[in-house]
Structure formats: C-alpha cells, structure tokens
Motif scaffolding. Structure first.
Motif, PDB file in Angstrom:
ATOM      1  N   GLN A 122       0.838  -1.198   0.000  1.00  9.16           N
ATOM      2  CA  GLN A 122       0.000   0.000   0.000  1.00  9.16           C
ATOM      3  C   GLN A 122       0.876   1.252   0.000  1.00  9.16           C
ATOM      4  O   GLN A 122       2.019   1.223   0.457  1.00  9.16           O
ATOM      5  CB  GLN A 122      -0.917   0.026   1.238  1.00  9.16           C
ATOM      6  N   ALA A 123       0.290   2.343  -0.494  1.00  6.59           N
ATOM      7  CA  ALA A 123       0.969   3.642  -0.488  1.00  6.59           C
ATOM      8  C   ALA A 123      -0.084   4.731  -0.584  1.00  6.59           C
ATOM      9  O   ALA A 123      -1.154   4.539  -1.183  1.00  6.59           O
ATOM     10  CB  ALA A 123       1.966   3.762  -1.635  1.00  6.59           C
ATOM     11  N   GLN A 124       0.234   5.864   0.038  1.00  7.02           N
ATOM     12  CA  GLN A 124      -0.634   7.035  -0.019  1.00  7.02           C
ATOM     13  C   GLN A 124       0.231   8.261  -0.291  1.00  7.02           C
ATOM     14  O   GLN A 124       1.397   8.310   0.088  1.00  7.02           O
ATOM     15  CB  GLN A 124      -1.414   7.244   1.299  1.00  7.02           C
ATOM     16  N   CYS A 125      -0.354   9.243  -0.949  1.00  6.55           N
ATOM     17  CA  CYS A 125       0.374  10.465  -1.251  1.00  6.55           C
ATOM     18  C   CYS A 125      -0.601  11.633  -1.285  1.00  6.55           C
ATOM     19  O   CYS A 125      -1.714  11.514  -1.822  1.00  6.55           O
ATOM     20  CB  CYS A 125       1.098  10.356  -2.587  1.00  6.55           C
ATOM     21  N   LEU A 126      -0.198  12.750  -0.695  1.00  4.87           N
ATOM     22  CA  LEU A 126      -0.963  13.995  -0.726  1.00  4.87           C
ATOM     23  C   LEU A 126      -0.092  15.070  -1.351  1.00  4.87           C
ATOM     24  O   LEU A 126       1.069  15.232  -0.974  1.00  4.87           O
ATOM     25  CB  LEU A 126      -1.394  14.416   0.678  1.00  4.87           C
ATOM     26  N   ILE A 127      -0.654  15.801  -2.306  1.00 10.59           N
ATOM     27  CA  ILE A 127       0.058  16.865  -2.998  1.00 10.59           C
ATOM     28  C   ILE A 127      -0.784  18.123  -2.969  1.00 10.59           C
ATOM     29  O   ILE A 127      -1.991  18.084  -3.238  1.00 10.59           O
ATOM     30  CB  ILE A 127       0.384  16.472  -4.463  1.00 10.59           C
ATOM     31  N   ASN A 128      -0.148  19.234  -2.597  1.00 15.34           N
ATOM     32  CA  ASN A 128      -0.795  20.552  -2.610  1.00 15.34           C
ATOM     33  C   ASN A 128       0.014  21.462  -3.523  1.00 15.34           C
ATOM     34  O   ASN A 128       1.213  21.663  -3.315  1.00 15.34           O
ATOM     35  CB  ASN A 128      -0.852  21.121  -1.189  1.00 15.34           C
ATOM     36  N   VAL A 129      -0.632  21.988  -4.563  1.00 15.79           N
ATOM     37  CA  VAL A 129       0.025  22.876  -5.523  1.00 15.79           C
ATOM     38  C   VAL A 129      -0.754  24.175  -5.600  1.00 15.79           C
ATOM     39  O   VAL A 129      -1.959  24.226  -5.310  1.00 15.79           O
ATOM     40  CB  VAL A 129       0.119  22.239  -6.924  1.00 15.79           C
ATOM     41  N   SER A 130      -0.058  25.232  -5.990  1.00 18.37           N
ATOM     42  CA  SER A 130      -0.697  26.531  -6.161  1.00 18.37           C
ATOM     43  C   SER A 130       0.041  27.287  -7.252  1.00 18.37           C
ATOM     44  O   SER A 130       1.172  26.964  -7.616  1.00 18.37           O
ATOM     45  CB  SER A 130      -0.704  27.333  -4.855  1.00 18.37           C
ATOM     46  N   GLY A 131      -0.607  28.318  -7.749  1.00 21.95           N
ATOM     47  CA  GLY A 131      -0.027  29.149  -8.797  1.00 21.95           C
ATOM     48  C   GLY A 131      -1.045  30.188  -9.238  1.00 21.95           C
ATOM     49  O   GLY A 131      -2.148  30.291  -8.682  1.00 21.95           O
ATOM     50  N   ASP A 132      -0.683  30.970 -10.232  1.00 24.09           N
ATOM     51  CA  ASP A 132      -1.547  32.022 -10.779  1.00 24.09           C
ATOM     52  C   ASP A 132      -1.924  31.659 -12.207  1.00 24.09           C
ATOM     53  O   ASP A 132      -1.047  31.441 -13.053  1.00 24.09           O
ATOM     54  CB  ASP A 132      -0.836  33.379 -10.774  1.00 24.09           C
ATOM     55  N   ALA A 133      -3.226  31.591 -12.465  1.00 24.47           N
ATOM     56  CA  ALA A 133      -3.715  31.357 -13.821  1.00 24.47           C
ATOM     57  C   ALA A 133      -3.696  32.672 -14.592  1.00 24.47           C
ATOM     58  O   ALA A 133      -4.216  33.683 -14.114  1.00 24.47           O
ATOM     59  CB  ALA A 133      -5.136  30.779 -13.788  1.00 24.47           C
ATOM     60  N   VAL A 134      -3.082  32.662 -15.767  1.00 24.43           N
ATOM     61  CA  VAL A 134      -2.914  33.892 -16.533  1.00 24.43           C
ATOM     62  C   VAL A 134      -3.236  33.616 -17.998  1.00 24.43           C
ATOM     63  O   VAL A 134      -3.356  32.469 -18.440  1.00 24.43           O
ATOM     64  CB  VAL A 134      -1.474  34.449 -16.421  1.00 24.43           C
ATOM     65  N   VAL A 135      -3.357  34.709 -18.724  1.00 25.68           N
ATOM     66  CA  VAL A 135      -3.469  34.689 -20.175  1.00 25.68           C
ATOM     67  C   VAL A 135      -2.251  35.423 -20.723  1.00 25.68           C
ATOM     68  O   VAL A 135      -1.962  36.541 -20.302  1.00 25.68           O
ATOM     69  CB  VAL A 135      -4.773  35.367 -20.644  1.00 25.68           C
ATOM     70  N   PHE A 136      -1.529  34.796 -21.636  1.00 26.84           N
ATOM     71  CA  PHE A 136      -0.349  35.434 -22.196  1.00 26.84           C
ATOM     72  C   PHE A 136      -0.407  35.380 -23.716  1.00 26.84           C
ATOM     73  O   PHE A 136      -1.098  34.554 -24.317  1.00 26.84           O
ATOM     74  CB  PHE A 136       0.930  34.757 -21.693  1.00 26.84           C
ATOM     75  N   VAL A 137       0.326  36.295 -24.327  1.00 27.30           N
ATOM     76  CA  VAL A 137       0.449  36.365 -25.777  1.00 27.30           C
ATOM     77  C   VAL A 137       1.932  36.454 -26.103  1.00 27.30           C
ATOM     78  O   VAL A 137       2.670  37.233 -25.493  1.00 27.30           O
ATOM     79  CB  VAL A 137      -0.305  37.583 -26.355  1.00 27.30           C
ATOM     80  N   ARG A 138       2.375  35.675 -27.073  1.00 23.73           N
ATOM     81  CA  ARG A 138       3.768  35.707 -27.494  1.00 23.73           C
ATOM     82  C   ARG A 138       4.102  37.056 -28.124  1.00 23.73           C
ATOM     83  O   ARG A 138       3.270  37.673 -28.787  1.00 23.73           O
ATOM     84  CB  ARG A 138       4.036  34.599 -28.507  1.00 23.73           C
ATOM     85  N   ASP A 139       5.334  37.494 -27.908  1.00 21.54           N
ATOM     86  CA  ASP A 139       5.779  38.740 -28.532  1.00 21.54           C
ATOM     87  C   ASP A 139       5.746  38.645 -30.053  1.00 21.54           C
ATOM     88  O   ASP A 139       5.412  39.607 -30.742  1.00 21.54           O
ATOM     89  CB  ASP A 139       7.197  39.075 -28.067  1.00 21.54           C
ATOM     90  N   SER A 140       6.078  37.468 -30.581  1.00 23.62           N
ATOM     91  CA  SER A 140       6.030  37.303 -32.033  1.00 23.62           C
ATOM     92  C   SER A 140       4.607  37.423 -32.558  1.00 23.62           C
ATOM     93  O   SER A 140       4.363  38.010 -33.616  1.00 23.62           O
ATOM     94  CB  SER A 140       6.618  35.947 -32.419  1.00 23.62           C
ATOM     95  N   ASP A 141       3.625  36.878 -31.804  1.00 20.63           N
ATOM     96  CA  ASP A 141       2.228  37.003 -32.218  1.00 20.63           C
ATOM     97  C   ASP A 141       1.773  38.453 -32.152  1.00 20.63           C
ATOM     98  O   ASP A 141       1.004  38.908 -33.010  1.00 20.63           O
ATOM     99  CB  ASP A 141       1.330  36.132 -31.333  1.00 20.63           C
ATOM    100  N   LEU A 142       2.230  39.181 -31.127  1.00 22.24           N
ATOM    101  CA  LEU A 142       1.858  40.588 -31.026  1.00 22.24           C
ATOM    102  C   LEU A 142       2.401  41.382 -32.208  1.00 22.24           C
ATOM    103  O   LEU A 142       1.719  42.258 -32.750  1.00 22.24           O
ATOM    104  CB  LEU A 142       2.383  41.174 -29.715  1.00 22.24           C
ATOM    105  N   GLU A 143       3.637  41.078 -32.624  1.00 19.40           N
ATOM    106  CA  GLU A 143       4.194  41.792 -33.762  1.00 19.40           C
ATOM    107  C   GLU A 143       3.432  41.485 -35.038  1.00 19.40           C
ATOM    108  O   GLU A 143       3.152  42.372 -35.850  1.00 19.40           O
ATOM    109  CB  GLU A 143       5.669  41.414 -33.918  1.00 19.40           C
ATOM    110  N   VAL A 144       3.055  40.206 -35.225  1.00 22.38           N
ATOM    111  CA  VAL A 144       2.304  39.840 -36.429  1.00 22.38           C
ATOM    112  C   VAL A 144       0.938  40.500 -36.427  1.00 22.38           C
ATOM    113  O   VAL A 144       0.465  41.027 -37.440  1.00 22.38           O
ATOM    114  CB  VAL A 144       2.184  38.305 -36.520  1.00 22.38           C
ATOM    115  N   MET A 145       0.289  40.500 -35.243  1.00 24.55           N
ATOM    116  CA  MET A 145      -1.047  41.089 -35.162  1.00 24.55           C
ATOM    117  C   MET A 145      -1.004  42.592 -35.368  1.00 24.55           C
ATOM    118  O   MET A 145      -1.874  43.172 -36.019  1.00 24.55           O
ATOM    119  CB  MET A 145      -1.672  40.756 -33.801  1.00 24.55           C
ATOM    120  N   SER A 146       0.037  43.234 -34.817  1.00 26.31           N
ATOM    121  CA  SER A 146       0.137  44.679 -34.990  1.00 26.31           C
ATOM    122  C   SER A 146       0.394  45.039 -36.447  1.00 26.31           C
ATOM    123  O   SER A 146      -0.071  46.064 -36.942  1.00 26.31           O
ATOM    124  CB  SER A 146       1.241  45.243 -34.111  1.00 26.31           C
ATOM    125  N   SER A 147       1.137  44.183 -37.177  1.00 27.56           N
ATOM    126  CA  SER A 147       1.374  44.455 -38.597  1.00 27.56           C
ATOM    127  C   SER A 147       0.145  44.177 -39.438  1.00 27.56           C
ATOM    128  O   SER A 147      -0.087  44.812 -40.465  1.00 27.56           O
ATOM    129  CB  SER A 147       2.541  43.599 -39.096  1.00 27.56           C
TER     130      SER A 147
END
Length: 577
Positions: A535-560
């Motif tokens: 038998q084995a048991q494991c508990l994991i607690n994770v956290s973080g920030d959910a975000v929305v990001f855009v690549r710089d290359s995509d921003l340049e293409v969209m701006s053009s």
C-alpha cells in the motif's frame, strides 16, 4: 552593520563601503554589475539524534540547531570561495526534523559582483606540522583546491577587470571603523582613509583541519561535480550573466525517496548518502534535458522531508529555459529587464475585477489608456458585447452584478454545447465560445487554438506578455493504492500521480480561460508507504496564478496585420443568428 565585518570601498563608486561577502535572500537586482555567470550552491548537512518525547525531544533539537546553522554557513562560505565568487542571492535554508535525524539544506545562487573585492583563496592549515606524510597530504589537498578554483573561474567566465594597486579596495582601519559606522551617511561618505595596499594580496579564508569531521568537509568540497557542458543552474528566477533567453521552456518536478540502512549509521555516512542523493538527482535532470542544451535550470527549489524513520524524500521543482549563445548579450539586456517588469505594468488591464477607488481620489477619466485600448481592440477583432462587459464604467453595484450574471449565463450556455475553445486575439487569449452565434466565423485576427497550457515556477514567461490574471489556484490531491508493486513501485506510483496533477491543473486553467500557470509551487508532497501490505498514499498541494499570455512574435504579427484588417469590412464582425 550590527556585526563585525571587513569593509572595503566599493569598486564602482570608490566612496561607499561594501563588505567582502554578501549573503542575501532576494533575487539579483537588475542593475547590479555581474562578472561572468552564476551557479547553484548548496550546503547539505545531516545529524543523528536519539528518539525522545516532549521536553527531552525539544532539548535535543535545540542543542543541535546552533551547530547545524554554523556548519551550514561554513559550507556556504567554503563553496562560495571555491567557486571564486563573492555574493549569494536567493538564499533559502530549510531544517527538517525527523524522529531520529535532523537534515539541513541551504540553496543559493553564487555570483561575482564587480562592486565587491576579489575573493581570496582557501588556505588549509593543519594541527600537526611535524608529521611528514600529513604535511604531504595537506599540500596535495591545497593543490587540488587551487586547481578547482582556477577551473571554476574558467567555467563561469569570471575575469574581473584589472584594478591598479592604488585603487584596490582596502579595509577601513580597525581603530576608526566602529566610530565611523555610527556616524550619519552624509558625514562619512566623503571621508577618505589611508589605504592598506597589502589587503588585496592576502588569503582571505583559512580552513583548519583539526579532526576527521574537518577532513570530511574538505573532501565534500571537492566531490561536488560541476554541471555538464551547456548546462547552468540557479535557484533565482533569472540566471545572472545570461540574458539572451528564448521562448522554449520546460517545467518539471522530480521526487526521489530513499530508505536508509539502520546498521552502523553515523553522521559521516548519513552526510555522504544525502550528498549522493542530491547530486544524483541533479545528474539525472541534466541527462533527461540533454536535448535542450544550451539551457539553464532556473528557480531550482529543493524540499526535503522525513515522512518515516530512515526514509528521506527529496522533491525538486525547476524550469529549463534555453538561451542563444550566438546572440549578443548587450542588445538583449533591456529586453530581459522589460520582461521582469511586465507584471507591474497595465495593472488595471490585467486584473480579474476592476478596482474601486474612493470618490475623492477619482480622476475625471479613470484609466483612459486602458479603455481606449479595449475599445480599439474590440472594434477591430469583433468580440461579442457580452465579453466587453468588464470594460464598462459601472455606476452601481447592481449594474455590475447583472452584467456578470449575464456573462456567466452566456459562458454556461457555451460550455453546455461543448464548443469552448482557447484562442488568442489582439487584446487577450480567453475562453471564447459560440454562444448564440452559431454561424459566426472565427475572427481573421485570431491565431490557432492553443493546445497545451504552459506551467512555470517563474513569475513571467520569456518572450511573452501576460495580458490578464485570472486568479490564484490552490488545489489538493490525494491518491492511494493497494497494488503498489503492480503500478511500478514507488517511482511508478509517484510519476503517474504527478502527471495527473499536472493534467488536472492544466484542465482547470483552460476551463477558466487561461493558457498558462505562473508562480507554480508544490507546497506539500507527503508520501507514505507500507511495503508489507503493498500500500501507499500520497498527498500533494500545488498553487499558482492562472494567466493569459500572448507571445511577442504574435503581437508583432497582429500589430502588422491590424492596419490591413481595419480596411476590411469583415473585421467588424457581421453576426448571423
């Protein structure tokens, strides 16, 4: 400073006082001048203790802690001198208490600061100078240390600029030092004292070998293997000395559990096993990431726990970032500083909910730049009106609630129809469903669907801009099994569980409309096993920030593409119901 220190004059300004060594818990400031590259420095220590209860246990732990702190500090100082560096950043010390042992692990990123004096070498001094064989052994160890320091300087490209003998940072004379430190900054900053020209030629650190423990410490200094060619590691967000990052990142979490033998277990054997465990863990990471070279392991976070007697568990989380060796560092440094400061720009635009300000401090037109940006983006990309509800200047709390209820209702209809997609638009990447607009075509300014949600322990994503924060994620997972051997043992069980945790975190972020998790951290990983019962048991607690990001290359293409899209009638978004 509240403790005695060897102060010298700064190598940059020649006026203010700096110490010979810096131990700090902060990340390296962006404007600090660094010579060469940094490296990960770790101090590892184990001490046995007897099993006890209540006050006897507290007394035993209290008696060991001061000596452990001193030895951890000594190890850090020795390894810093061995690397040829003079400052530590991101220092994190963890003391883990178990039933029969105490374990200490200190991690930091060593750098060579140009403002601090050049560190001296390590000189070994013995207690029995009359023994010929002992003297020969000491001289051999001294030669190995000197060779190691020279190799480390070449490996990390530490070539401090030549300083004339008149400008060598010299210590403040001892009789006047304490009295001057008590004066104000304005009184003491312009004073110049007599320089001690012999200071720069002295060996700054003497390591005495008076027992077997001290000899073991010297051997442990020389057994730390440097990373393979093409690899660098640090526990800060950015590796000092490397600025030409690419957008390719790979986060990973590794857990290793080792059961010790209780027969004739001593402090030296325990230290050797713990050092070998951490070194082998790092070597396995280098081997698995060999296809990404040249790369750097950033934000390396070690966590040590003692879940049971004679059981050591080490968890490491980091992110591998590739960099371009051929790209000039000088041209990319402003870009890196801009990436580090992106989280603090356009705050109102990035927030999940708009901020409410007091009526006395409200400007005539709150957040005009953000509103103009949203209006132009919405008019060009054809975003439905329901998704533009968050940019309205609400006049009452009831209007805000009704608008959010309408937005949630539209998203619920979209989820029920199973047509939710994660796309990137000119303004942001969000979960956009068809809703009532069944025959609506995709906007011409949108990029293809994002397949995988990025995960990183960093607060930013290299080569990308965070456009919106969707909130914090804090999730607990518990998994147990009664067929441990059939699932591949401890390693198979933990590997499958951590992979499932990553998948569920990604799914949760995608459901919120995000495409990345930043500042990810595994707060808890508690593993317990019963081999006799399979038998084995494991508990994991994770956290973080959910975000929305855009690549710089995509921003340049969209701006053009944006000027051309403004001229096309289709970009206004004709809707057919």
């Amino acid at each position: 400073m509240p403790f005695p220190a060897h102060l010298t004059y700064c190598y940059n300004c020649r006026k203010q006082k700096v110490p010979d060594v810096l131990f700090t818990t902060i990340d390296l400031p962006t404007d600090a001048v660094v010579v060469g590259k940094g490296c990960l420095i770790q101090a590892r220590l184990c001490r046995l203790k007897k099993k006890a209860q209540a006050e006897a246990n507290a007394t035993a732990i209290s008696n060991l802690l001061p000596f452990m702190e001193y030895e951890v500090h000594t190890q850090l100082m020795n390894k810093l001198k061995l690397k040829g560096m003079n400052a530590l950043f991101g220092l994190r010390i963890q003391i883990t208490v178990g039933e029969t042992m105490l374990m200490g692990l200190a991690s930091a990123t060593g750098v060579y600061l140009a403002a601090l004096p050049t560190p001296g070498g390590i000189q070994i001094a013995g207690k029995t100078p009359n023994d010929g064989s002992y003297e020969q052994h000491i001289s051999h160890m001294q030669k190995r240390i000197n060779d190691t320091i020279a190799k480390n300087k070449e490996l990390y490209e530490i070539t401090p600029p030549e300083v004339s003998e008149e400008m060598i940072g010299s210590p403040i004379p001892e009789p006047r030092q304490r009295s001057r430190l008590l004066r104000s900054q304005s009184e003491s900053s312009d004073e110049v004292t007599e320089l001690d020209l012999s200071h720069g030629k002295k060996d700054a650190f003497v390591l005495e070998i008076d027992d077997t423990d001290a000899m073991e410490d010297v051997h442990s200094l020389l057994t730390d293997a440097p990373p393979p060619s093409g690899f660098y590691s640090c526990n800060t967000e950015i590796m000092p000395g490397i600025n030409n990052w690419t957008s390719e990142i790979q986060m990973f979490t590794s857990v290793r559990v080792v059961r010790l033998s209780s027969l004739n277990l001593t402090n030296q054997a325990l230290n050797k096993n713990f050092n070998g465990l951490c070194e082998n863990l790092l070597k396995s990471l280098y081997f698995k990431l060999r296809s990404m070279t040249p790369c750097c392991l950033c934000h390396v976070n070690f966590t040590v726990s003692l879940p049971e007697d004679e059981l050591i568990q080490v968890t490491v989380t980091a992110v591998a970032i590739t960099f371009d060796k051929n790209q000039a560092l000088q041209t990319t440094k402003p870009h890196v500083e801009k990436s580090l400061q992106r989280a603090s720009t356009d705050n109102e635009e990035l927030l999940q909910f708009p901020l409410e300000l007091c009526s006395d401090s409200l400007p005539p037109h709150p957040f005009p730049a953000a509103k103009e940006h949203l209006e132009s983006a919405n008019s060009n990309s054809g975003i439905p009106a329901a998704q533009r509800a968050t940019s309205v200047d609400y006049s009452s709390f009831a209007d805000r609630c009704s608008s959010w209820i309408e937005l949630i209702r539209l998203k619920a209809q979209t989820i029920r129809r199973g047509s939710i997609k994660t796309t990137v638009t000119v303004e942001k990447a969000s979960a956009m469903g068809d809703g009532n607009f069944r025959n609506r075509s995709a906007p011409p300014c949108a990029s293809p669907t994002v397949g995988v949600v990025k995960m990183t322990p960093l607060s930013f994503i290299p080569g990308a801009k965070i456009t919106k924060y969707l909130g914090i994620i804090n999730m607990f997972f518990i998994r147990e099994t009664t067929s441990l051997r059939e699932e591949g043992g401890v390693s198979g069980f933990l590997h499958a569980f951590i992979a499932e945790v990553f998948a569920m975190v990604r799914a949760h972020v995608a459901a919120l409309g995000g495409n990345a998790v930043v500042s990810y951290i595994m707060k808890q990983c508690v593993f317990m096993e019963n081999p006799s019962k399979n038998q084995a048991q494991c508990l994991i607690n994770v956290s973080g920030d959910a975000v929305v990001f855009v690549r710089d290359s995509d921003l340049e293409v969209m701006s053009s593409q944006q000027p051309a899209a403004n001229c096309q009638p289709s970009c206004t978004g004709e809707v057919t119901t």
